[in-house]
Motif scaffolding. Structure first.
Motif, PDB file in Angstrom:
ATOM      1  N   PHE A   1     -12.381  13.769   5.559  1.00  0.00           N
ATOM      2  CA  PHE A   1     -11.778  14.642   6.559  1.00  0.00           C
ATOM      3  C   PHE A   1     -10.488  14.069   7.143  1.00  0.00           C
ATOM      4  O   PHE A   1      -9.631  14.820   7.600  1.00  0.00           O
ATOM      5  CB  PHE A   1     -12.787  14.914   7.670  1.00  0.00           C
ATOM      6  CG  PHE A   1     -13.968  15.707   7.202  1.00  0.00           C
ATOM      7  CD1 PHE A   1     -13.878  17.079   7.038  1.00  0.00           C
ATOM      8  CD2 PHE A   1     -15.162  15.089   6.878  1.00  0.00           C
ATOM      9  CE1 PHE A   1     -14.951  17.820   6.573  1.00  0.00           C
ATOM     10  CE2 PHE A   1     -16.244  15.809   6.421  1.00  0.00           C
ATOM     11  CZ  PHE A   1     -16.142  17.174   6.259  1.00  0.00           C
ATOM     12  N   SER A   2     -10.360  12.743   7.111  1.00  0.00           N
ATOM     13  CA  SER A   2      -9.127  12.127   7.609  1.00  0.00           C
ATOM     14  C   SER A   2      -8.190  11.704   6.493  1.00  0.00           C
ATOM     15  O   SER A   2      -7.077  11.239   6.760  1.00  0.00           O
ATOM     16  CB  SER A   2      -9.478  10.912   8.480  1.00  0.00           C
ATOM     17  OG  SER A   2     -10.113  11.306   9.671  1.00  0.00           O
ATOM     18  N   SER A   3      -8.636  11.837   5.258  1.00  0.00           N
ATOM     19  CA  SER A   3      -7.828  11.459   4.083  1.00  0.00           C
ATOM     20  C   SER A   3      -7.290  10.043   4.188  1.00  0.00           C
ATOM     21  O   SER A   3      -6.143   9.765   3.849  1.00  0.00           O
ATOM     22  CB  SER A   3      -6.662  12.441   3.894  1.00  0.00           C
ATOM     23  OG  SER A   3      -7.138  13.742   3.684  1.00  0.00           O
ATOM     24  N   CYS A   4      -8.115   9.138   4.698  1.00  0.00           N
ATOM     25  CA  CYS A   4      -7.713   7.744   4.822  1.00  0.00           C
ATOM     26  C   CYS A   4      -8.949   6.899   5.059  1.00  0.00           C
ATOM     27  O   CYS A   4     -10.052   7.417   5.244  1.00  0.00           O
ATOM     28  CB  CYS A   4      -6.718   7.550   5.966  1.00  0.00           C
ATOM     29  SG  CYS A   4      -7.391   7.900   7.601  1.00  0.00           S
ATOM     30  N   CYS A   5      -8.757   5.589   5.060  1.00  0.00           N
ATOM     31  CA  CYS A   5      -9.819   4.665   5.440  1.00  0.00           C
ATOM     32  C   CYS A   5      -9.272   3.780   6.561  1.00  0.00           C
ATOM     33  O   CYS A   5      -8.327   4.171   7.241  1.00  0.00           O
ATOM     34  CB  CYS A   5     -10.278   3.852   4.229  1.00  0.00           C
ATOM     35  SG  CYS A   5      -8.957   2.895   3.454  1.00  0.00           S
ATOM     36  N   ALA A   6      -9.838   2.603   6.758  1.00  0.00           N
ATOM     37  CA  ALA A   6      -9.381   1.762   7.870  1.00  0.00           C
ATOM     38  C   ALA A   6      -7.955   1.262   7.652  1.00  0.00           C
ATOM     39  O   ALA A   6      -7.123   1.320   8.562  1.00  0.00           O
ATOM     40  CB  ALA A   6     -10.335   0.581   8.047  1.00  0.00           C
TER      41      ALA A   6
ATOM     42  N   LEU B   1       0.826  -1.207   0.000  1.00  0.00           N
ATOM     43  CA  LEU B   1       0.000   0.000   0.000  1.00  0.00           C
ATOM     44  C   LEU B   1       0.863   1.261   0.000  1.00  0.00           C
ATOM     45  O   LEU B   1       0.574   2.233  -0.707  1.00  0.00           O
ATOM     46  CB  LEU B   1      -0.925   0.005   1.221  1.00  0.00           C
ATOM     47  CG  LEU B   1      -2.096  -0.979   1.211  1.00  0.00           C
ATOM     48  CD1 LEU B   1      -2.717  -1.066   2.600  1.00  0.00           C
ATOM     49  CD2 LEU B   1      -3.149  -0.570   0.181  1.00  0.00           C
ATOM     50  N   THR B   2       1.934   1.227   0.796  1.00  0.00           N
ATOM     51  CA  THR B   2       2.787   2.402   0.929  1.00  0.00           C
ATOM     52  C   THR B   2       3.681   2.603  -0.291  1.00  0.00           C
ATOM     53  O   THR B   2       3.776   3.715  -0.817  1.00  0.00           O
ATOM     54  CB  THR B   2       3.664   2.288   2.195  1.00  0.00           C
ATOM     55  OG1 THR B   2       2.829   2.036   3.325  1.00  0.00           O
ATOM     56  CG2 THR B   2       4.437   3.575   2.431  1.00  0.00           C
ATOM     57  N   ARG B   3       4.288   1.530  -0.751  1.00  0.00           N
ATOM     58  CA  ARG B   3       5.235   1.681  -1.855  1.00  0.00           C
ATOM     59  C   ARG B   3       4.540   2.020  -3.176  1.00  0.00           C
ATOM     60  O   ARG B   3       5.149   2.659  -4.045  1.00  0.00           O
ATOM     61  CB  ARG B   3       6.064   0.407  -2.011  1.00  0.00           C
ATOM     62  CG  ARG B   3       7.191   0.573  -3.022  1.00  0.00           C
ATOM     63  CD  ARG B   3       8.243  -0.500  -2.938  1.00  0.00           C
ATOM     64  NE  ARG B   3       9.307  -0.231  -3.884  1.00  0.00           N
ATOM     65  CZ  ARG B   3      10.408  -0.954  -4.042  1.00  0.00           C
ATOM     66  NH1 ARG B   3      10.588  -2.031  -3.277  1.00  0.00           N
ATOM     67  NH2 ARG B   3      11.323  -0.626  -4.928  1.00  0.00           N
ATOM     68  N   SER B   4       3.294   1.606  -3.348  1.00  0.00           N
ATOM     69  CA  SER B   4       2.592   1.878  -4.601  1.00  0.00           C
ATOM     70  C   SER B   4       1.647   3.078  -4.493  1.00  0.00           C
ATOM     71  O   SER B   4       0.933   3.376  -5.453  1.00  0.00           O
ATOM     72  CB  SER B   4       1.802   0.642  -5.040  1.00  0.00           C
ATOM     73  OG  SER B   4       0.876   0.254  -4.047  1.00  0.00           O
ATOM     74  N   TYR B   5       1.644   3.756  -3.340  1.00  0.00           N
ATOM     75  CA  TYR B   5       0.749   4.903  -3.127  1.00  0.00           C
ATOM     76  C   TYR B   5      -0.697   4.524  -3.456  1.00  0.00           C
ATOM     77  O   TYR B   5      -1.439   5.297  -4.072  1.00  0.00           O
ATOM     78  CB  TYR B   5       1.179   6.102  -3.992  1.00  0.00           C
ATOM     79  CG  TYR B   5       2.536   6.654  -3.656  1.00  0.00           C
ATOM     80  CD1 TYR B   5       2.735   7.428  -2.520  1.00  0.00           C
ATOM     81  CD2 TYR B   5       3.635   6.396  -4.472  1.00  0.00           C
ATOM     82  CE1 TYR B   5       3.976   7.940  -2.201  1.00  0.00           C
ATOM     83  CE2 TYR B   5       4.897   6.899  -4.164  1.00  0.00           C
ATOM     84  CZ  TYR B   5       5.064   7.668  -3.028  1.00  0.00           C
ATOM     85  OH  TYR B   5       6.301   8.170  -2.716  1.00  0.00           O
ATOM     86  N   LEU B   6      -1.078   3.337  -3.033  1.00  0.00           N
ATOM     87  CA  LEU B   6      -2.398   2.829  -3.365  1.00  0.00           C
ATOM     88  C   LEU B   6      -3.247   2.798  -2.106  1.00  0.00           C
ATOM     89  O   LEU B   6      -2.862   2.209  -1.100  1.00  0.00           O
ATOM     90  CB  LEU B   6      -2.279   1.427  -3.970  1.00  0.00           C
ATOM     91  CG  LEU B   6      -3.466   0.893  -4.761  1.00  0.00           C
ATOM     92  CD1 LEU B   6      -3.008  -0.191  -5.744  1.00  0.00           C
ATOM     93  CD2 LEU B   6      -4.543   0.304  -3.849  1.00  0.00           C
ATOM     94  N   GLY B   7      -4.396   3.433  -2.160  1.00  0.00           N
ATOM     95  CA  GLY B   7      -5.327   3.421  -1.046  1.00  0.00           C
ATOM     96  C   GLY B   7      -6.738   3.575  -1.562  1.00  0.00           C
ATOM     97  O   GLY B   7      -6.957   4.012  -2.697  1.00  0.00           O
ATOM     98  N   PHE B   8      -7.694   3.234  -0.737  1.00  0.00           N
ATOM     99  CA  PHE B   8      -9.088   3.261  -1.171  1.00  0.00           C
ATOM    100  C   PHE B   8      -9.689   4.659  -1.057  1.00  0.00           C
ATOM    101  O   PHE B   8     -10.453   5.089  -1.920  1.00  0.00           O
ATOM    102  CB  PHE B   8      -9.900   2.268  -0.348  1.00  0.00           C
ATOM    103  CG  PHE B   8      -9.458   0.846  -0.542  1.00  0.00           C
ATOM    104  CD1 PHE B   8     -10.004   0.058  -1.533  1.00  0.00           C
ATOM    105  CD2 PHE B   8      -8.477   0.295   0.271  1.00  0.00           C
ATOM    106  CE1 PHE B   8      -9.594  -1.253  -1.718  1.00  0.00           C
ATOM    107  CE2 PHE B   8      -8.058  -1.016   0.099  1.00  0.00           C
ATOM    108  CZ  PHE B   8      -8.614  -1.796  -0.899  1.00  0.00           C
TER     109      PHE B   8
END
Length: 425
Positions: free
Chosen positions: A121-126, A47-54
């Motif tokens: 608002f948190s710019s993220c998910c779980a 997730l971190t190395r590919s800058y991939l998130g939902f």
């Protein structure tokens, strides 16, 4: 950062990896717990190395107009569903696997809306809040605490309310949800071929809409480049004649340079498929947050039976050792995987320093985002991995409905967030 300091990070990164694997293999109580640790490390690293998130699928599209991440997720969902079909074929999906065929009801609609709203608002998910524990700790810890609170106070509703538990529709194999394969049972490969093609159709519709949206933004002069995507695009390829095994350039390619979104999607699909094959179940992330909040209350003297009574569940998550619970180990592994990548890439210190430039009012938004996401997961029986990715890969119609509500909630949240930032910044 100077070269010597980066070298220290490189060495520390590999030392942490070896230490974690040694401790996991020797101290965790079972091979399954060690497997969960390895899976978590792989998820966090990828997730971190590919800058991939939902969360970025909506937030990037709204902020910049780029839909590349959204399209990548559709590719990943399609690939994962195809691989899952291969696992399920010639087996009893209801008996041999714990498929996440989630109910379709008002809870799913409202939960998806609240989750999409909160992740703005948190710019993220779980899963994102776990990687952010390393990259953006101040934001992540506030989000995680209130995420956990939202899950915790949502537990009794999830476990008792009919409008969360019961599905408006169901298919023949599952009493409380729609398994797309059931629609095509008389077809080729027991319906799996048609279910895969239907998944590809749904994903294709999203991709087509994404391209149309991006084209519109470009025509309006509102299409902007995402820094992470620009970095991924501009990496130099190693020429055969210049290759040296023991060189800075080789190390850079092996451990530092970010992976493309497509590479990340393929690796996550392989990890997900391995998880399904070994455990019989998919990827979830949010339920442990509520248990962690309850465990925090327990550590401050709240009675475990009282916690169990409130949550309408077991006291075990609050009293059992942290690393005896598989979901805890996997989530902790995501944090470790993120740290290991940043250390071996020589980026941890630099990344951590940049995360502290925040205004006080932003922490209020992070708290609101975490609370909204956490509560939403209980109404919808999952987060972006538990109510979106895993259900879609498991051929649950609920995953696509969650997706639509999550996007709608994300758009509403982004509109409101922009007004707040414009006023307070």
């Amino acid at each position: 950062m100077n070269k010597s300091k980066k070298t220290v990070e490189y060495i520390l990164g590999f030392a942490v990896l070896v230490l974690v694997l040694w401790l996991g293999a020797s101290r965790l109580a079972s091979p399954m717990l060690f497997f969960k640790l390895v899976v978590g490390i792989g998820l966090g690293y990828t997730l971190t190395r590919s800058y991939l998130g939902f969360a970025g699928s909506v937030n990037r599209a709204y902020a910049t107009g780029s839909t590349r991440l959204m399209r990548t997720l559709m590719y990943m969902f399609s690939l994962s569903a195809t691989f899952t079909a291969a696992l399920l074929l010639f087996k009893d999906p209801a008996a041999d696997f714990d498929l996440w065929i989630n109910p379709i009801n008002f809870g799913l609609l409202l939960g998806g809306l609240l989750f999409g709203y909160g992740m703005t608002f948190s710019s993220c998910c779980a899963s994102g809040v776990l990687t952010d524990m390393v990259t953006e700790f101040p934001k992540a810890i506030v989000t995680l605490i209130f995420f956990g609170l939202g899950v915790f106070i949502g537990f009794p509703i999830q476990r008792s309310a009919a409008w969360v538990q019961k599905s408006w529709f169901h298919s023949s194999s599952f009493e409380n949800g729609v398994f797309l394969v059931d629609w095509f049972k008389g077809g080729p490969l027991s319906g799996y071929l048609a279910a895969v093609l239907l998944t590809l159709l749904f994903a294709g519709i999203v991709v087509a809409c994404s391209f149309a949206y991006e084209k519109k933004r470009k025509s309006e002069g509102r299409l902007h480049q995402v820094p992470a995507e620009a970095l991924q695009d501009n990496l130099e390829k190693v020429k055969v004649e210049d290759f040296k095994l023991f060189s800075h350039q080789t190390y850079q390619k092996l451990f530092v340079d970010p992976w493309s979104l497509a590479t990340g999607a393929v690796i996550l699909t392989l990890i997900f498929t391995s998880l399904m094959a070994v455990t019989g179940a998919g990827w979830g992330a949010s339920t442990p947050f509520g248990n962690w909040f309850g465990k925090l209350l327990y550590s401050f003297g709240v009675d475990a039976d009282a916690l169990a009574t409130f949550t309408k569940g077991s006291a075990d998550p609050f009293v059992n050792p942290f690393f005896s619970i598989p979901s805890n180990v996997q989530n902790f592994g995501i944090i470790l995987g993120t740290a290991i990548y940043l250390l071996t890439a020589g980026k941890l210190v630099e990344t951590a320093k940049s995360a502290f430039k925040l205004h006080w009012w932003q922490f209020l938004l992070f708290a609101m985002g975490g609370l909204s996401m956490g509560f939403g997961t209980r109404l919808a029986n999952g987060c972006n991995v538990g109510a979106l990715y895993t259900p879609i890969a498991n051929f649950s119609l609920s995953g696509w409905i969650w997706f639509l509500m999550m996007v709608l909630g994300g758009v509403i949240g982004n509109k409101l967030q922009k007004k707040i930032y414009d006023k307070l910044s």
